[in-house]
Design an enzyme around this catalytic site. Structure first.
Site, PDB file in Angstrom:
ATOM      1  N   CYS A  41      46.146   3.178  89.259  1.00 44.56           N
ATOM      2  CA  CYS A  41      46.820   2.262  90.185  1.00 44.56           C
ATOM      3  C   CYS A  41      46.172   2.346  91.571  1.00 44.56           C
ATOM      4  O   CYS A  41      45.660   3.383  91.980  1.00 44.56           O
ATOM      5  CB  CYS A  41      48.303   2.611  90.278  1.00 44.56           C
ATOM      6  SG  CYS A  41      49.247   1.447  91.299  1.00 44.56           S
ATOM      7  N   ARG A  45      48.772   6.776  97.237  1.00 47.86           N
ATOM      8  CA  ARG A  45      49.155   8.172  97.031  1.00 47.86           C
ATOM      9  C   ARG A  45      48.536   8.788  95.783  1.00 47.86           C
ATOM     10  O   ARG A  45      48.580  10.000  95.586  1.00 47.86           O
ATOM     11  CB  ARG A  45      50.684   8.285  96.951  1.00 47.86           C
ATOM     12  CG  ARG A  45      51.381   7.819  98.221  1.00 47.86           C
ATOM     13  CD  ARG A  45      52.843   7.524  97.981  1.00 47.86           C
ATOM     14  NE  ARG A  45      53.041   6.410  97.041  1.00 47.86           N
ATOM     15  CZ  ARG A  45      54.229   5.958  96.650  1.00 47.86           C
ATOM     16  NH1 ARG A  45      55.318   6.540  97.110  1.00 47.86           N
ATOM     17  NH2 ARG A  45      54.314   4.947  95.809  1.00 47.86           N
ATOM     18  N   CYS A 100      55.834   3.680  90.466  1.00 48.67           N
ATOM     19  CA  CYS A 100      54.849   2.605  90.660  1.00 48.67           C
ATOM     20  C   CYS A 100      55.540   1.322  91.136  1.00 48.67           C
ATOM     21  O   CYS A 100      56.425   0.787  90.461  1.00 48.67           O
ATOM     22  CB  CYS A 100      54.085   2.346  89.364  1.00 48.67           C
ATOM     23  SG  CYS A 100      52.767   1.122  89.559  1.00 48.67           S
TER      24      CYS A 100
HETATM   25 CO    CO Z   1      51.409   1.967  91.176  1.00 50.64          CO
END
Ligand code: CO
Length: 208
Positions: A41, A45, A100
């Site tokens: 992703c 972070r 997410c």
């Molecule tokens: Co994500």
């Protein structure tokens, strides 16, 4: 994070590397031979190299919103093709993460504009696993499970590509589904049984 600071950080990094090995950048510029393709992703972070302890040259990386592998995404298809057929990586990792934002957005009935077609792929994952997901009463637990199932389905999308199917037969390529737990920092192997997944999907997706 300010831009001047980035250049200062970069100079510190260059100095550090040269301090360890004066030929560091000369060697780096000679070519890459990564063992791993990591698809994760874009979330700021979940820094791919840092969480894996991967050094420059060790991991080929693709990141997008919610670690998607869409067959209409020229970027993802090109990255997989290049990594598998030219760089000959032996491992493909799809790594999602709990918390997410992309997966969360796809769980809501909301018009997300340009993100609609992208996140619709996650709604499709939900639909495929609706029975299991609807049986989970706790919303946080359901959200975590959708993150995991999304990883699983994106792994399946990886396996649907011709490059991966060819490499599966001709050498030792493995696909891994992982989740990063931001609350603990740990990487979790979902231990997806790809031999079984492969058998199930090959009836339909077999390409050669
Ligand atoms: Co994500």
């Amino acid at each position: 994070m300010n831009i001047d600071q980035i250049f200062k950080n970069n100079q510190d990094w260059v100095n550090e590397k040269l301090g360890l090995d004066p030929n560091y950048f000369k060697n780096l510029s000679e070519g890459q031979n990564p063992e791993v393709l990591y698809i994760g992703c874009s979330d700021s972070r979940v820094t791919a190299e840092e969480i894996m302890g991967a050094k420059p040259g060790e991991a080929f990386i693709l990141r997008n919103i919610a670690n998607m592998v869409s067959n209409l995404d020229l970027s993802a298809m090109s990255v997989i093709n290049y990594a598998v057929s030219h760089l000959k990586v032996n491992h493909i990792i799809v790594c999602g993460h709990y918390g997410c934002g992309g997966v969360k957005a796809a769980m809501q009935s909301q018009d997300l504009g340009l993100l609609n077609p992208w996140l619709r792929n996650i709604r499709d994952v939900y639909r495929l696993h609706k029975q299991e997901l609807n049986a989970i009463k706790d919303e946080d637990e359901k959200y975590r499970r959708l993150v995991e199932l999304n990883v699983q389905e994106q792994c399946v999308n990886v396996i649907k590509t011709a490059d991966v199917q060819i490499a599966y037969r001709s050498r030792n390529l493995t696909v891994h589904g992982w989740v990063m737990d931001m609350g603990t920092g740990k990487l979790i192997d979902l231990k997806i049984d790809f031999d079984k997944v492969l058998k199930d999907i090959m009836e339909i997706y077999h390409l050669d």
